[in-house]
Motif scaffolding. Structure first.
Motif, PDB file in Angstrom:
ATOM      1  N   GLU A  26       0.834  -1.213   0.000  1.00  0.00           N
ATOM      2  CA  GLU A  26       0.000   0.000   0.000  1.00  0.00           C
ATOM      3  C   GLU A  26       0.862   1.255   0.000  1.00  0.00           C
ATOM      4  O   GLU A  26       0.558   2.229  -0.696  1.00  0.00           O
ATOM      5  CB  GLU A  26      -0.938  -0.025   1.203  1.00  0.00           C
ATOM      6  CG  GLU A  26      -2.029  -1.093   1.090  1.00  0.00           C
ATOM      7  CD  GLU A  26      -2.852  -1.242   2.368  1.00  0.00           C
ATOM      8  OE1 GLU A  26      -2.393  -0.730   3.427  1.00  0.00           O
ATOM      9  OE2 GLU A  26      -3.924  -1.872   2.303  1.00  0.00           O
ATOM     10  N   THR A  27       1.960   1.231   0.760  1.00  0.00           N
ATOM     11  CA  THR A  27       2.867   2.383   0.797  1.00  0.00           C
ATOM     12  C   THR A  27       3.539   2.590  -0.556  1.00  0.00           C
ATOM     13  O   THR A  27       3.733   3.729  -1.001  1.00  0.00           O
ATOM     14  CB  THR A  27       3.936   2.183   1.887  1.00  0.00           C
ATOM     15  OG1 THR A  27       3.289   2.014   3.156  1.00  0.00           O
ATOM     16  CG2 THR A  27       4.872   3.380   1.957  1.00  0.00           C
ATOM     17  N   ALA A  28       3.900   1.490  -1.205  1.00  0.00           N
ATOM     18  CA  ALA A  28       4.539   1.553  -2.521  1.00  0.00           C
ATOM     19  C   ALA A  28       3.530   1.800  -3.647  1.00  0.00           C
ATOM     20  O   ALA A  28       3.916   1.981  -4.802  1.00  0.00           O
ATOM     21  CB  ALA A  28       5.300   0.261  -2.795  1.00  0.00           C
ATOM     22  N   ARG A  29       2.259   1.770  -3.296  1.00  0.00           N
ATOM     23  CA  ARG A  29       1.168   1.998  -4.250  1.00  0.00           C
ATOM     24  C   ARG A  29       1.193   0.994  -5.400  1.00  0.00           C
ATOM     25  O   ARG A  29       1.061   1.356  -6.576  1.00  0.00           O
ATOM     26  CB  ARG A  29       1.210   3.431  -4.781  1.00  0.00           C
ATOM     27  CG  ARG A  29       0.991   4.478  -3.692  1.00  0.00           C
ATOM     28  CD  ARG A  29       0.898   5.877  -4.244  1.00  0.00           C
ATOM     29  NE  ARG A  29       0.647   6.837  -3.165  1.00  0.00           N
ATOM     30  CZ  ARG A  29       0.496   8.162  -3.354  1.00  0.00           C
ATOM     31  NH1 ARG A  29       0.578   8.670  -4.568  1.00  0.00           N
ATOM     32  NH2 ARG A  29       0.269   8.951  -2.318  1.00  0.00           N
ATOM     33  N   VAL A  30       1.371  -0.253  -5.023  1.00  0.00           N
ATOM     34  CA  VAL A  30       1.275  -1.336  -5.995  1.00  0.00           C
ATOM     35  C   VAL A  30       0.045  -2.171  -5.677  1.00  0.00           C
ATOM     36  O   VAL A  30      -0.494  -2.121  -4.558  1.00  0.00           O
ATOM     37  CB  VAL A  30       2.540  -2.225  -5.995  1.00  0.00           C
ATOM     38  CG1 VAL A  30       3.747  -1.430  -6.444  1.00  0.00           C
ATOM     39  CG2 VAL A  30       2.778  -2.833  -4.629  1.00  0.00           C
ATOM     40  N   LYS A  31      -0.395  -2.941  -6.655  1.00  0.00           N
ATOM     41  CA  LYS A  31      -1.689  -3.611  -6.551  1.00  0.00           C
ATOM     42  C   LYS A  31      -1.650  -4.963  -5.852  1.00  0.00           C
ATOM     43  O   LYS A  31      -2.649  -5.410  -5.281  1.00  0.00           O
ATOM     44  CB  LYS A  31      -2.284  -3.778  -7.946  1.00  0.00           C
ATOM     45  CG  LYS A  31      -2.530  -2.461  -8.668  1.00  0.00           C
ATOM     46  CD  LYS A  31      -2.983  -2.713 -10.103  1.00  0.00           C
ATOM     47  CE  LYS A  31      -3.183  -1.395 -10.848  1.00  0.00           C
ATOM     48  NZ  LYS A  31      -3.550  -1.644 -12.273  1.00  0.00           N
ATOM     49  N   GLY A  32      -0.511  -5.669  -5.937  1.00  0.00           N
ATOM     50  CA  GLY A  32      -0.473  -7.010  -5.363  1.00  0.00           C
ATOM     51  C   GLY A  32       0.904  -7.634  -5.503  1.00  0.00           C
ATOM     52  O   GLY A  32       1.915  -6.925  -5.575  1.00  0.00           O
ATOM     53  N   PHE A  33       0.924  -8.957  -5.577  1.00  0.00           N
ATOM     54  CA  PHE A  33       2.192  -9.689  -5.547  1.00  0.00           C
ATOM     55  C   PHE A  33       2.239 -10.759  -6.634  1.00  0.00           C
ATOM     56  O   PHE A  33       1.213 -11.330  -7.011  1.00  0.00           O
ATOM     57  CB  PHE A  33       2.384 -10.371  -4.192  1.00  0.00           C
ATOM     58  CG  PHE A  33       2.352  -9.425  -3.032  1.00  0.00           C
ATOM     59  CD1 PHE A  33       3.492  -8.730  -2.643  1.00  0.00           C
ATOM     60  CD2 PHE A  33       1.180  -9.206  -2.328  1.00  0.00           C
ATOM     61  CE1 PHE A  33       3.468  -7.853  -1.581  1.00  0.00           C
ATOM     62  CE2 PHE A  33       1.143  -8.329  -1.261  1.00  0.00           C
ATOM     63  CZ  PHE A  33       2.291  -7.647  -0.888  1.00  0.00           C
ATOM     64  N   VAL A  34       3.440 -11.041  -7.100  1.00  0.00           N
ATOM     65  CA  VAL A  34       3.672 -12.175  -7.984  1.00  0.00           C
ATOM     66  C   VAL A  34       4.704 -13.074  -7.313  1.00  0.00           C
ATOM     67  O   VAL A  34       5.697 -12.587  -6.752  1.00  0.00           O
ATOM     68  CB  VAL A  34       4.138 -11.718  -9.384  1.00  0.00           C
ATOM     69  CG1 VAL A  34       5.406 -10.887  -9.305  1.00  0.00           C
ATOM     70  CG2 VAL A  34       4.355 -12.910 -10.301  1.00  0.00           C
ATOM     71  N   VAL A  35       4.449 -14.381  -7.346  1.00  0.00           N
ATOM     72  CA  VAL A  35       5.321 -15.357  -6.695  1.00  0.00           C
ATOM     73  C   VAL A  35       5.587 -16.512  -7.651  1.00  0.00           C
ATOM     74  O   VAL A  35       4.656 -17.046  -8.262  1.00  0.00           O
ATOM     75  CB  VAL A  35       4.680 -15.931  -5.405  1.00  0.00           C
ATOM     76  CG1 VAL A  35       5.661 -16.840  -4.677  1.00  0.00           C
ATOM     77  CG2 VAL A  35       4.187 -14.832  -4.496  1.00  0.00           C
ATOM     78  N   GLY A  36       6.836 -16.888  -7.772  1.00  0.00           N
ATOM     79  CA  GLY A  36       7.173 -18.085  -8.534  1.00  0.00           C
ATOM     80  C   GLY A  36       6.922 -19.311  -7.679  1.00  0.00           C
ATOM     81  O   GLY A  36       7.508 -19.455  -6.602  1.00  0.00           O
ATOM     82  N   VAL A  37       6.035 -20.186  -8.119  1.00  0.00           N
ATOM     83  CA  VAL A  37       5.678 -21.388  -7.361  1.00  0.00           C
ATOM     84  C   VAL A  37       6.383 -22.596  -7.964  1.00  0.00           C
ATOM     85  O   VAL A  37       6.191 -22.917  -9.131  1.00  0.00           O
ATOM     86  CB  VAL A  37       4.153 -21.596  -7.347  1.00  0.00           C
ATOM     87  CG1 VAL A  37       3.796 -22.930  -6.709  1.00  0.00           C
ATOM     88  CG2 VAL A  37       3.470 -20.455  -6.600  1.00  0.00           C
ATOM     89  N   SER A  38       7.213 -23.243  -7.145  1.00  0.00           N
ATOM     90  CA  SER A  38       8.074 -24.320  -7.634  1.00  0.00           C
ATOM     91  C   SER A  38       7.643 -25.716  -7.203  1.00  0.00           C
ATOM     92  O   SER A  38       8.157 -26.705  -7.708  1.00  0.00           O
ATOM     93  CB  SER A  38       9.504 -24.089  -7.121  1.00  0.00           C
ATOM     94  OG  SER A  38       9.525 -24.182  -5.702  1.00  0.00           O
ATOM     95  N   GLY A  39       6.744 -25.786  -6.232  1.00  0.00           N
ATOM     96  CA  GLY A  39       6.413 -27.081  -5.640  1.00  0.00           C
ATOM     97  C   GLY A  39       7.158 -27.325  -4.349  1.00  0.00           C
ATOM     98  O   GLY A  39       6.988 -28.358  -3.702  1.00  0.00           O
ATOM     99  N   GLY A  40       7.987 -26.335  -3.935  1.00  0.00           N
ATOM    100  CA  GLY A  40       8.726 -26.428  -2.685  1.00  0.00           C
ATOM    101  C   GLY A  40       8.016 -25.704  -1.555  1.00  0.00           C
ATOM    102  O   GLY A  40       7.095 -24.910  -1.774  1.00  0.00           O
ATOM    103  N   ILE A  41       8.481 -25.939  -0.346  1.00  0.00           N
ATOM    104  CA  ILE A  41       7.815 -25.408   0.838  1.00  0.00           C
ATOM    105  C   ILE A  41       7.967 -23.897   0.968  1.00  0.00           C
ATOM    106  O   ILE A  41       7.038 -23.206   1.406  1.00  0.00           O
ATOM    107  CB  ILE A  41       8.323 -26.127   2.113  1.00  0.00           C
ATOM    108  CG1 ILE A  41       7.484 -25.714   3.335  1.00  0.00           C
ATOM    109  CG2 ILE A  41       9.812 -25.871   2.341  1.00  0.00           C
ATOM    110  CD1 ILE A  41       7.796 -26.521   4.577  1.00  0.00           C
ATOM    111  N   ASP A  42       9.114 -23.343   0.572  1.00  0.00           N
ATOM    112  CA  ASP A  42       9.325 -21.906   0.726  1.00  0.00           C
ATOM    113  C   ASP A  42       8.371 -21.110  -0.153  1.00  0.00           C
ATOM    114  O   ASP A  42       7.729 -20.156   0.303  1.00  0.00           O
ATOM    115  CB  ASP A  42      10.775 -21.542   0.399  1.00  0.00           C
ATOM    116  CG  ASP A  42      11.772 -22.123   1.388  1.00  0.00           C
ATOM    117  OD1 ASP A  42      11.418 -22.253   2.572  1.00  0.00           O
ATOM    118  OD2 ASP A  42      12.893 -22.451   0.976  1.00  0.00           O
ATOM    119  N   SER A  43       8.268 -21.477  -1.430  1.00  0.00           N
ATOM    120  CA  SER A  43       7.360 -20.757  -2.315  1.00  0.00           C
ATOM    121  C   SER A  43       5.901 -21.014  -1.931  1.00  0.00           C
ATOM    122  O   SER A  43       5.043 -20.141  -2.112  1.00  0.00           O
ATOM    123  CB  SER A  43       7.598 -21.133  -3.780  1.00  0.00           C
ATOM    124  OG  SER A  43       7.244 -22.466  -4.054  1.00  0.00           O
ATOM    125  N   ALA A  44       5.621 -22.190  -1.370  1.00  0.00           N
ATOM    126  CA  ALA A  44       4.259 -22.479  -0.916  1.00  0.00           C
ATOM    127  C   ALA A  44       3.881 -21.560   0.243  1.00  0.00           C
ATOM    128  O   ALA A  44       2.777 -21.010   0.289  1.00  0.00           O
ATOM    129  CB  ALA A  44       4.146 -23.940  -0.496  1.00  0.00           C
TER     130      ALA A  44
END
Length: 270
Positions: A26-44
């Motif tokens: 909200e402070t950066a005035r961006v709309k949302g997030f993009v995440v690379g999902v690999s099937g691993g626990i960290d990205s999950a």
């Protein structure tokens, strides 16, 4: 199960990270997030935390000659997210042909080990570029998936690859804490129990195969190093792991520290 669950205040930590992500966006005035999902626990875990902000969360699959079990785990997690969070969308950007074409136009080398490592890092950098494309056209932030052991312990990431992100929501969490939070959030055991792998070599090698030690072992070594312990405090396998940790921590400082700037003083400039 790989490792144990750590006794932490999961609800409080999750709320803290989710609020931090939402406030930052909200402070950066961006709309949302993009995440690379690999099937691993960290990205999950990261994708779930982003979903919990209520802001749009785009999950991107980026296979490059990917193992089928990694792909299926990623798809399983995305299905879990879409069933539980209406703000989650997903897209598949198959980079296999792009990677192969790029490789055709680049010189090779007789040093097989160096070639395979360089190509692995190239895969990571192609994925970073892809994530920033989706971030750019949507007005999103790229959420990193590195944990504390990877990012600040042994430097197990690709500079300007998976290390190229806008925000790092779990970079102050040990791997054992990542497991605990993932279980608390209902992430499937299939992902939690999977052997960690970066999936960058086109084979089944795990992170432990590459590092020479498990995350639990490295976590213990990292905590011991922070407590001021030295090699003299260990023997046997613990000594072996401590040496591995110290070697990787030293050689990968160039990843963890800011890019060196050659400062030019006035007496040199004029």
């Amino acid at each position: 199960m790989a490792g144990e669950y750590k006794k932490i205040n999961s609800e409080k930590i999750i709320n803290h990270i989710v609020n931090w992500l939402k406030t930052y966006a909200e402070t950066a005035r961006v709309k949302g997030f993009v995440v690379g999902v690999s099937g691993g626990i960290d990205s999950a875990l990261v994708s779930t935390l982003c979903a919990k902000t209520g802001l749009p969360a785009l999950c991107v699959e980026m296979p490059i000659h990917q193992a089928s079990n990694q792909v299926s785990r990623g798809q399983e997690h995305i299905a879990f997210l879409k069933n539980n969070y209406s703000n989650v969308t997903n897209v598949v950007a198959d980079l296999t042909a792009t990677f192969d074409l790029m490789r055709q136009h680049l010189p090779s080398t007789d040093n097989e080990a160096l070639l395979h490592l360089t190509l692995a890092n190239t895969r990571a950098r192609l994925r970073m570029t892809t994530l920033y494309y989706f971030a750019g056209i949507n007005g999103f932030l790229v959420a990193g998936t590195g944990n504390k052991v990877e990012d600040f312990g042994v430097g197990f990431f690709t500079k300007y690859g998976d290390g190229g992100v806008d925000v790092s929501p779990i970079a102050d969490l040990m791997k054992s804490e990542v497991r605990t939070l993932a279980a608390y959030l209902g992430i499937t055991q299939n992902i939690i129990n999977a052997k960690p792998t970066d999936g960058l070599f086109g084979d089944d090698r795990s992170d432990e195969d590459q590092l020479g030690a498990s995350y639990d072992e490295l976590e213990a070594a990292m905590e011991a190093d922070a407590a001021g312990k030295t090699e003299a405090d260990f023997s046997g396998r613990e000594l072996e792991v401590f040496k591995i940790y110290k070697r990787l921590n030293t050689t990968n400082q160039h990843k963890m520290n800011p890019v060196p700037v050659c400062e030019i003083s006035d007496d040199v400039r004029f």
